[in-house]
Design a protein around this motif. Structure first.
Motif, mmCIF file in Angstrom:
data_model
loop_
_atom_site.group_PDB
_atom_site.id
_atom_site.type_symbol
_atom_site.label_atom_id
_atom_site.label_comp_id
_atom_site.label_asym_id
_atom_site.label_seq_id
_atom_site.Cartn_x
_atom_site.Cartn_y
_atom_site.Cartn_z
ATOM 1 N N THR A 1 44.036 29.117 50.170
ATOM 2 C CA THR A 1 45.286 30.031 49.984
ATOM 3 C C THR A 1 45.251 31.324 50.345
ATOM 4 O O THR A 1 43.801 31.779 50.538
ATOM 5 C CB THR A 1 45.888 29.964 48.678
ATOM 6 O OG1 THR A 1 44.884 30.384 47.760
ATOM 7 C CG2 THR A 1 46.109 28.260 48.374
ATOM 8 N N VAL B 1 42.454 31.288 46.901
ATOM 9 C CA VAL B 1 41.554 32.688 47.326
ATOM 10 C C VAL B 1 42.321 33.908 46.805
ATOM 11 O O VAL B 1 43.462 33.858 47.185
ATOM 12 C CB VAL B 1 41.199 32.420 48.760
ATOM 13 C CG1 VAL B 1 40.394 33.767 49.179
ATOM 14 C CG2 VAL B 1 40.572 31.293 49.236
ATOM 15 N N ALA C 1 47.283 34.051 56.061
ATOM 16 C CA ALA C 1 46.222 33.214 56.739
ATOM 17 C C ALA C 1 46.222 31.991 55.506
ATOM 18 O O ALA C 1 46.950 31.657 54.862
ATOM 19 C CB ALA C 1 44.738 33.852 56.457
ATOM 20 N N THR D 1 45.083 34.732 62.677
ATOM 21 C CA THR D 1 45.028 34.243 64.017
ATOM 22 C C THR D 1 44.689 33.031 64.155
ATOM 23 O O THR D 1 45.180 31.976 64.881
ATOM 24 C CB THR D 1 44.700 35.242 65.061
ATOM 25 O OG1 THR D 1 43.442 35.696 64.567
ATOM 26 C CG2 THR D 1 45.763 36.374 65.325
ATOM 27 N N SER E 1 45.434 40.960 63.367
ATOM 28 C CA SER E 1 45.004 39.587 63.537
ATOM 29 C C SER E 1 44.609 38.799 62.349
ATOM 30 O O SER E 1 43.814 37.609 62.603
ATOM 31 C CB SER E 1 43.633 39.755 64.665
ATOM 32 O OG SER E 1 42.788 40.522 63.901
ATOM 33 N N ALA F 1 36.262 35.445 56.445
ATOM 34 C CA ALA F 1 37.479 35.917 56.984
ATOM 35 C C ALA F 1 37.604 37.126 58.040
ATOM 36 O O ALA F 1 36.355 37.626 58.006
ATOM 37 C CB ALA F 1 38.462 36.306 55.603
ATOM 38 N N THR F 2 38.483 37.235 58.505
ATOM 39 C CA THR F 2 38.424 38.465 59.503
ATOM 40 C C THR F 2 38.155 39.638 58.916
ATOM 41 O O THR F 2 37.539 40.714 59.264
ATOM 42 C CB THR F 2 40.139 38.487 60.144
ATOM 43 O OG1 THR F 2 40.206 37.344 60.752
ATOM 44 C CG2 THR F 2 40.064 39.875 61.470
ATOM 45 N N LEU G 1 33.893 32.715 53.191
ATOM 46 C CA LEU G 1 35.001 31.543 52.756
ATOM 47 C C LEU G 1 34.167 30.230 52.726
ATOM 48 O O LEU G 1 34.760 29.269 52.558
ATOM 49 C CB LEU G 1 36.247 31.524 53.505
ATOM 50 C CG LEU G 1 36.928 32.784 53.405
ATOM 51 C CD1 LEU G 1 37.983 32.771 54.529
ATOM 52 C CD2 LEU G 1 37.693 32.853 52.046
#
Ligand code: ADP
Ligand code: MP5
Length: 508
Positions: A14, A44, A20, A215, A212, A112-113, A118
């Motif tokens: 989540t 998350v 995201a 994405t 982003s 994660a970006t 994760l």
């Protein structure tokens, strides 16, 4: 290509800020025309700036969610995102073994970006072990390096080589993504197990934005949805890339968060919403409103008042019927022309049936009445108004756009049904013991006719929604013109008219 709405299940973590994880997945699936469902792998606590903490519910609970979906719903595609830990990976692999849907896309989410982990480090091997369960794997450059057991690719060619290695090792397609490449290009390529040469490659200028977040999630779930529709990964990727580019370009409009913000999943719907805002919910409501003065004029006509109270001379009624019979001939042709041009089956059948009903049912009833009065049908030549009205209808249905033709024929249903209700009301109030036209007036209120009016109106609303502003403006004009012709038609028998065999009646 399947026309159905793809039912796509996202198995993912989540993101309470909605950019995201499964939140992005559900938006992307819907944006691509699918029906999204989701099972939670991990909760998350994250935002656009970073991951704060991760809570992974017991793996059994994930299995319970997955079974709840597959026991009930036929799943066309699965998109797998954040798995997080070994037990979760095993639960998903076990479920896939029992319920493998036709399309499986795996986005091997690791970091994660925004930077937070994760995937637990000891789960990387387990993740590698399930890659073969997917039809398509969509790692970013960092994830690709981990899956290939290599250092981060420093060039696009190196990334493609890593992608090919992963594809060959696991017998799956790999989407090599250039989002994290240095430079102003963002290429993407599909690589298969057979050859290091990409099956298809796309290139494009990088969109100048920091938004982003999500994405990768968005692209993979869009691909899963599109693949159900098209069954062609290259085509699906072309569409998804075009859409994602727009979502990145319009991301600043969202103004969500202080870090790497989300993309605008529904940027393409924005314009539609703006157009819908200019079309009233029911265009026909607007037409009805602007036609109110003409409808009042109809109700006030002497012919209509006398028809309602039963005081109308039979000769005038017969003259009206005679002209109406000739009108029905033209109206039937106009409905047939409209049927021929109707874009969809429902409208085509409806108007074709209307054309038949004009000649087979209504005209026969008119003829029977005229015969009953000792007259043959269509005795007098078509009057000026009858000719003007039928010529107008034939021109509108044959030569103008379909929605305009529809606006021309609608008043004959709708105004007629409305006048009918008014006449019935007048008849009820009149003290004429036996109303001479009672049975004829009853046909106006016939439920079949009212139902046909509702259908014609719904079809007009549908056509108006799909039409541009210029066509809608023309629909308004033509609708009003037809209403005015309805008025003139009711007004005409007020003048003296002559039917063969009937003395002192003249129809104008
Ligand atoms: N700034 C950008 N401009 C255009 N496309 C981008 C941009 N950033 C990412 N993409 C595209 O978004 C998709 C996701 O790629 P990437 O960012 O590499 O994955 P992830 O989100 O998994 O880290 C790819 O198709 C990539 O080409
Ligand atoms: C629950 C979850 N899953 C995946 C991502 C990866 O997001 P990104 O596409 O930005 O790498 C994320 N941030 N959170």
């Amino acid at each position: 290509m399947s026309a159905r709405v793809p039912r796509v299940l996202a198995i993912a973590g989540t993101d309470p800020t909605g950019g995201a994880g499964q939140h992005a997945d559900l938006k992307s699936i819907a944006a691509m025309g699918g029906y999204g469902m989701s099972a939670v792998t991990a909760l998350v606590a994250q935002n656009t700036e970073g991951v704060r903490s991760v809570h992974v519910p017991p793996a059994d609970f994930l299995t319970a969610q997955l079974d709840a979906v597959s026991d009930d719903v036929e799943i066309d595609a699965v998109k797998i995102g954040m798995l997080g830990s070994v037990p979760v990976i095993e639960a998903v692999a076990g479920w896939l073994g029992r319920h493998r849907p036709p399309v499986v896309v795996l986005d091997p989410v690791m970091v994660a970006t925004s930077g937070g982990r994760l995937l637990e480090p000891d789960a990387e091997d387990a993740l590698r072990a399930v890659l073969g369960l997917a039809d398509l794997v969509t790692p970013n450059l960092q994830e690709l390096a981990v899956l290939a057991g290599d250092a981060l690719a420093s060039s696009w060619e190196e990334a493609l080589a890593q992608g090919h290695r992963v594809a060959r090792e696991h017998g799956t397609l790999v989407l090599v993504k250039g989002g994290h490449l240095a430079g102003d290009r963002t290429p993407d390529a599909l690589v298969g197990p057979e050859s290091p040469e990409p099956l298809v490659a796309f290139d494009g200028a990088r969109v100048p934005t920091d938004n982003s977040h999500g994405t990768g999630c968005s692209l993979s779930s869009a691909l899963a949805t599109l693949q159900v529709r098209h069954g062609d990964w290259a085509r699906s990727l072309r569409i998804a890339r075009g859409w994602l580019r727009g979502a990145l370009e319009r991301s600043a409009e969202l103004e969500v968060g202080h870090g790497s913000g989300p993309v605008h999943h529904f940027h393409h719907v924005q314009e539609a919403l703006e157009t819908w805002g200019t079309v009233p919910e029911r265009f026909s409501d607007e037409l009805w409103e602007v036609s109110a003065p003409v409808r009042r004029e109809i109700e006030e006509l002497e012919f209509v008042r006398r028809l309602g109270d039963g005081g109308l001379e039979p000769e005038r009624f017969l003259a009206y019927l005679d002209q109406d019979l000739q009108y029905l001939d033209g109206y039937s042709r106009a409905l047939a022309a409209l049927a021929a041009r109707a874009p969809a089956e429902e409208a085509r059948s409806f108007f074709a049936a209307g054309a038949v009903s004009c000649t087979e049912t209504e005209a026969q009833l008119h003829r029977a009445r005229l015969r009953h009065a000792g007259l043959e049908g269509a005795g007098a030549p078509a009057g000026e108004v009858t000719r003007r009205y039928t010529t107008f209808l034939l021109a509108a249905t044959a030569a103008e756009p379909y929605p305009v033709g529809l606006a021309a024929v609608l008043p004959c249903y709708w105004v007629y049904a409305d006048v009918g209700r008014h006449l019935q009301e007048l008849a009820r109030r009149s003290d004429a013991a036996a109303h001479p036209y009672a049975d004829w007036l009853a046909t106006y209120a016939d439920e079949g006719f009212q139902e046909a009016t509702r259908t014609a109106r719904r079809l007009l609303d549908q056509a108006a929604r799909d039409a541009g502003p210029a066509v809608r403006e023309r629909m308004r004009e033509v609708f009003l013109e037809a209403c005015a012709l309805e008025r003139d038609f009711f007004a005409a028998p007020a003048a003296a008219s002559r039917l063969p065999g009937v003395v002192a009646i003249e129809y104008s």
